[in-house]
Design a protein around this motif. Sequence first.
Motif, short mmCIF file in Angstrom:
data_model
loop_
_atom_site.label_atom_id
_atom_site.label_comp_id
_atom_site.label_asym_id
_atom_site.label_seq_id
_atom_site.Cartn_x
_atom_site.Cartn_y
_atom_site.Cartn_z
N ILE A 250 0.82 -1.21 0.00
CA ILE A 250 0.00 0.00 0.00
C ILE A 250 0.86 1.26 0.00
CG2 ILE A 250 -0.22 0.19 2.51
CD1 ILE A 250 -3.14 1.03 2.05
N ASP A 251 2.06 1.17 0.59
CA ASP A 251 2.98 2.31 0.55
C ASP A 251 3.40 2.60 -0.89
OD1 ASP A 251 2.88 2.57 3.31
OD2 ASP A 251 4.54 1.16 3.61
N VAL A 252 3.67 1.54 -1.64
CA VAL A 252 4.06 1.71 -3.04
C VAL A 252 2.91 2.28 -3.86
CG1 VAL A 252 4.91 0.54 -5.11
CG2 VAL A 252 5.76 -0.14 -2.84
N VAL A 253 1.70 1.78 -3.60
CA VAL A 253 0.53 2.27 -4.34
C VAL A 253 0.31 3.74 -4.06
CG1 VAL A 253 -1.97 2.09 -4.56
CG2 VAL A 253 -0.57 0.02 -4.48
N ARG A 254 0.45 4.14 -2.81
CA ARG A 254 0.27 5.55 -2.48
C ARG A 254 1.31 6.42 -3.18
NH1 ARG A 254 -0.56 4.37 3.99
NH2 ARG A 254 -2.82 3.93 3.91
N ALA A 445 10.40 13.91 9.54
CA ALA A 445 11.18 13.53 10.71
C ALA A 445 10.51 12.37 11.46
CB ALA A 445 11.35 14.74 11.63
N SER A 446 9.18 12.46 11.57
CA SER A 446 8.45 11.38 12.24
C SER A 446 8.57 10.08 11.46
CB SER A 446 6.99 11.80 12.40
OG SER A 446 6.22 10.76 13.00
N TYR A 447 8.51 10.18 10.14
CA TYR A 447 8.64 8.98 9.31
C TYR A 447 10.04 8.38 9.45
CZ TYR A 447 7.94 5.92 5.28
OH TYR A 447 7.81 4.83 4.46
N GLN A 448 11.01 9.26 9.61
CA GLN A 448 12.39 8.80 9.79
C GLN A 448 12.53 7.99 11.08
OE1 GLN A 448 15.19 11.96 10.25
NE2 GLN A 448 16.99 10.63 10.21
N GLU A 449 11.79 8.40 12.09
CA GLU A 449 11.88 7.72 13.38
C GLU A 449 11.02 6.46 13.42
OE1 GLU A 449 10.64 10.73 16.00
OE2 GLU A 449 12.39 12.02 15.66
N GLY A 450 10.28 6.21 12.33
CA GLY A 450 9.47 5.01 12.27
C GLY A 450 8.09 5.15 12.84
N ARG A 451 7.67 6.38 13.15
CA ARG A 451 6.35 6.57 13.74
C ARG A 451 5.32 7.08 12.74
NH1 ARG A 451 6.11 10.49 16.66
NH2 ARG A 451 8.13 11.46 16.35
N GLY A 452 5.78 7.67 11.62
CA GLY A 452 4.86 8.18 10.62
C GLY A 452 4.47 7.12 9.61
N THR A 453 3.49 7.47 8.79
CA THR A 453 3.03 6.55 7.75
C THR A 453 3.26 7.17 6.38
OG1 THR A 453 0.78 7.44 7.71
CG2 THR A 453 1.24 5.69 9.31
N SER A 454 3.24 6.32 5.37
CA SER A 454 3.42 6.81 4.00
C SER A 454 2.26 7.71 3.58
CB SER A 454 3.54 5.64 3.03
OG SER A 454 2.36 4.82 3.08
N LEU A 455 1.06 7.45 4.11
CA LEU A 455 -0.09 8.30 3.78
C LEU A 455 0.15 9.72 4.28
CD1 LEU A 455 -2.94 8.71 2.74
CD2 LEU A 455 -3.80 7.92 4.96
N GLU A 456 0.66 9.85 5.51
CA GLU A 456 0.96 11.18 6.02
C GLU A 456 2.04 11.85 5.20
OE1 GLU A 456 2.04 10.21 9.98
OE2 GLU A 456 -0.02 10.29 10.76
N LEU A 457 3.03 11.10 4.78
CA LEU A 457 4.12 11.65 4.00
C LEU A 457 3.62 12.19 2.66
CD1 LEU A 457 7.24 12.00 4.04
CD2 LEU A 457 7.36 9.86 2.77
N VAL A 458 2.79 11.41 1.99
CA VAL A 458 2.26 11.83 0.70
C VAL A 458 1.30 13.01 0.85
CG1 VAL A 458 0.81 11.12 -1.24
CG2 VAL A 458 2.59 9.59 -0.39
N THR A 459 0.46 12.94 1.86
CA THR A 459 -0.52 14.01 2.06
C THR A 459 0.14 15.34 2.34
OG1 THR A 459 -2.14 12.40 2.92
CG2 THR A 459 -2.51 14.73 3.42
N THR A 460 1.13 15.35 3.22
CA THR A 460 1.81 16.61 3.53
C THR A 460 2.60 17.12 2.33
OG1 THR A 460 3.66 15.34 4.47
CG2 THR A 460 1.95 16.13 5.98
N ALA A 461 3.16 16.20 1.55
CA ALA A 461 3.89 16.63 0.36
C ALA A 461 2.95 17.29 -0.66
CB ALA A 461 4.60 15.43 -0.28
#
Length: 494
Positions: A250-254, A445-461
């Motif tokens: 799902i990370d790849v699909v996002r 930064a949160s994703y780097q620490e392993g607490r964030g999700t790919s959905l949050e990363l894509v949405t904020t971008a």
Amino acid sequence: MRRPIASGFLFSSKSLIAGLVVLSVGRTALAQPRTAPAPAGKPTPAPAGKPTPAPPAPEELPAPPDVDDPMLQPVARASTEIGTWEDALKYVRARSTDLQIALQDVARADAQSRVALAGALPTINGTGTYTHNIITNTTAQFTGIGPAGPTTRAVQTPYPNYLTGSIVATQPVLALRTWNAIGTAHVAADASRLAVSDVKRQIALGVANSIVSVVTSERIAELNRIGLRNALQRLDLTTRKAALGGATGIDVVRARQDVESARTTLVAGDESLRQARENLGLALGVPEQIGVPPTVDISGLEQGAKSVCKPVGSVEDRPDVATLKKRVEIAHRNVNDVKYQFAPTVTVQSQLATTTIDTGATPNTTWNVQAVLSVPIWDGGARYGNLHDTQAQELQAVERVEAQRRQATIDVERARRNVGVADERRRVAAAARDLAAENDRLTRASYQEGRGTSLELVTTAQALREAEIQLALREFETVNARVVAVLALASCPW
């Protein structure tokens, strides 16, 4: 038992994840400086017996992977570009159809003024006639008294062949309608010249808007390509991470959805750029795309507008309002023209005529002078109908002036107010972009620490990309608002 294994993998592939974190959608130059944030919360604990490594500083992160895609190539520059007001005015003077139509209206008005003047000047007309009579009769014409008595001669009646010629000169002496028409034609010529000034103002405004639109579209197209490049880099890193087991399908699909969304935005932005170039070409009178060089000083448009158009004192002096006021004067003179149709006219005419017919009684050449008085008595009521019609037209002209005066007043006030509104919107957009950039940084930064999700990363971008586009739009809207404020109350004599 699954979380410790995932956590161990996270720290063993630290470099790969750090490369993903450094990416952000939007142009790097517009984003906030990349300073190392304080980690939100506590990092995920490492397996027992292993120390927790400190998060790497942003400047120590490896560069994002190189990506290549045909859509990353920028739109080809237009074959013709303009960079100054002088370049634009050269095209407008030579190619603008609106300007040429307005100038020809002035030429027509001048021609009609000359036609009106001709009605008060003398007219001279000459005629010549040759006549051949086919059927004639021979008669005896008395010629005098001789020694033997009355004498006669044989003549053909009517004369079989003869020439006649005449010259008639006419001079109006009392012609109230003609004199009124001369003044009306002069007023119409003045109105046409004022209309040309307003056409020039509208052309200048249209050219300025088109230039700003092209520059804005160029900037958005550039931001769209930066967004696509960053989306492709995120997809590349996410795919590698999934191959190592650190990301799910799902990370790849996002990531792929984000790439396709960036492509859609890019295609629409490129077409908007081409249309903006075409609109600039039409504004300049050229049926092709015309661009703006990257070195153009867009903030100089306001000074350029001030150099080609001069401010006027009030809305009464704005060319469109002044033109309609002239139309009121013309309408009033048209009412007087109908009234003068009830007045008599006096003309003086003289005729010089000659013929080859020799009657023996009258001279072959004659010359006379006549004074002609013409008094209109009854025409079936047409003049009364025309009078009511022209009076209604005069009232309509007055109302048009009032409507245009109100509209001009609102236009000027709105243009001045829009400068502050556009500047405030730009500040709000800048603040929103800063917040979006900070949100994107914290999410990475949160994703780097392993607490964030790919959905949050894509949405904020995506939010950052949209915020940067909105900021670019608001920046150029501010420039456009300043130009409109200059031209809203101006006359353009160029």
